[in-house]
Design an enzyme around this catalytic site. Structure first.
Site, PDB file in Angstrom:
ATOM      1  N   THR A 168       1.847 -91.102   9.401  1.00  0.00           N
ATOM      2  CA  THR A 168       0.809 -91.567  10.324  1.00  0.00           C
ATOM      3  C   THR A 168       0.170 -92.796   9.696  1.00  0.00           C
ATOM      4  OG1 THR A 168       0.373 -89.306  11.021  1.00  0.00           O
ATOM      5  CG2 THR A 168      -1.303 -90.945  11.557  1.00  0.00           C
ATOM      6  N   LYS A 175       0.045 -91.177  18.992  1.00  0.00           N
ATOM      7  CA  LYS A 175      -0.532 -90.196  18.061  1.00  0.00           C
ATOM      8  C   LYS A 175      -2.057 -90.377  17.947  1.00  0.00           C
ATOM      9  CE  LYS A 175      -0.881 -87.814  14.025  1.00  0.00           C
ATOM     10  NZ  LYS A 175      -0.386 -86.589  13.514  1.00  0.00           N
ATOM     11  N   LYS A 219      -8.945 -89.330   8.964  1.00  0.00           N
ATOM     12  CA  LYS A 219      -7.945 -90.404   8.808  1.00  0.00           C
ATOM     13  C   LYS A 219      -7.499 -90.910  10.183  1.00  0.00           C
ATOM     14  CE  LYS A 219      -3.202 -91.388   7.520  1.00  0.00           C
ATOM     15  NZ  LYS A 219      -1.926 -90.981   6.946  1.00  0.00           N
TER      16      LYS A 219
END
Ligand code: NAD
Length: 289
Positions: free
Chosen positions: A86, A161, A236
């Site tokens: 990611t 995402k 994050k």
């Protein structure tokens, strides 16, 4: 296939093991980890050299950029760099461009499903990149996961995402604060769940991952908020969503508010190792500011 696998941490190691168990020839590399059952090369270039596909599963965009600069010159012409980390959308797009310049293809395919999904081969992949490269790596998605969605060009996997996780962070906070308001109004948590989970306030956070202990299906709330999905990882992803929103000039006030609350929770309250649904006891312990 010959597969190079770079980044053998909590996620990468079980993903690599599933590829080995399915009969692929995997050569791993990690600067720190040396997990059992995964043959490793002495250098990152050596792991990449003979591979049809090189998978990276790394902590962030800066590390991905550095690793890409090391491996692209070593990779065979026409091979595929599949990044499952990611990272920020800009890093994903720059790395894909660098791969193309080096005569390679690139797919960015971040995952959802966590360590359990990585271990059980039930991850969901959100992929960006050209359609032929997506086809090439699809059999690997079938082994490591249960679903892969091709979302368009390079970087679109990362875009999908962070949009998904921005919704998740916002709905989890909304669900937690609504439980605390219900508590203070004398509404029983079970009654609250029974109504909301079948009414227009329902969401994955309420229905599948209820943050109230003893209510709804089993969730980290029933295990003292052990993750699950750690609050630090949610922070994050919310940071990445706000970086992207700033770069794209998108107005995302709820995403920003969720980022700020998780930043307090992780950085000031020291709760980064708890599940992200532990926002419920946090709100419960507070009064209105
Ligand atoms: P991790 O920290 O356990 O693993 C990362 C690995 O990369 C480490 O073993 C580290 O030594 C290695 N590494 C760092 N720099 C390197 C380099 N230059 N060359 C080779 N190896 C290097 O992290 P993780 O939990 O496995 O997560 C990996 C990625 O997956 C992250 O981008 C994370 O956001 C994402 N992700 C994690 C989860 C989760 O539940 N853990 C869920 C979804 C997505």
């Amino acid at each position: 296939m010959n597969i190079g696998f770079i980044g053998l941490g909590n996620m990468g190691a079980p993903m690599a093991r599933n590829l080995i168990a399915a009969g692929h020839h995997v050569t791993g590399f990690d600067t720190a980890a040396n997990p059992d059952g995964i043959p490793c090369a002495a250098s990152v270039q050596e792991a990449a050299r003979d591979a049809d596909v090189v998978i990276t599963m790394l902590p962030n965009g800066d590390i991905l950029r550095a690793v890409a600069a090391d491996i692209h010159p070593a990779m065979r012409n026409g091979s595929v760099h599949l990044d499952c980390s990611t990272v920020d959308v800009a890093s994903a797009r720059d790395v894909a461009q660098a791969a193309e310049t080096a005569g390679l293809s690139a797919v960015d395919a971040p995952v959802s499903g966590g360590i359990g999904g990585a271990t059980n081969g039930t991850l969901t992949f959100m992929a960006g990149g050209d359609a032929r490269a997506f086809e090439t790596v699809s059999p690997l998605f079938d082994i490591m996961g249960q679903k892969a969605v091709h979302c368009g060009d390079a970087g679109n996997g990362q875009a999908a995402k962070i949009c998904n996780n921005m919704i998740l962070g916002v709905t989890m906070i909304a669900t937690c604060e609504a439980f605390v308001l219900a508590d203070k109004l004398g509404l029983d948590r079970q009654a609250m769940f029974d109504v909301v989970s079948t009414s227009s306030g329902y969401s994955w956070s309420m229905n599948a991952y209820c943050p109230a202990p003893g209510i709804g299906p089993q969730s980290p709330a029933d295990n003292d908020y052990q993750p699950g999905f750690a609050a630090a990882l949610m922070l994050k992803d919310l940071n990445l969503s706000q970086m992207a929103a700033q770069a794209a000039d998108a107005d995302t006030p709820m995403g920003q508010a969720a980022r700020d609350l998780y930043a307090q929770f992780v950085e000031e309250d020291g709760m980064g190792d708890k599940d992200f649904s532990a926002m419920l006891p946090r709100f419960a312990a507070r009064s209105r500011p």
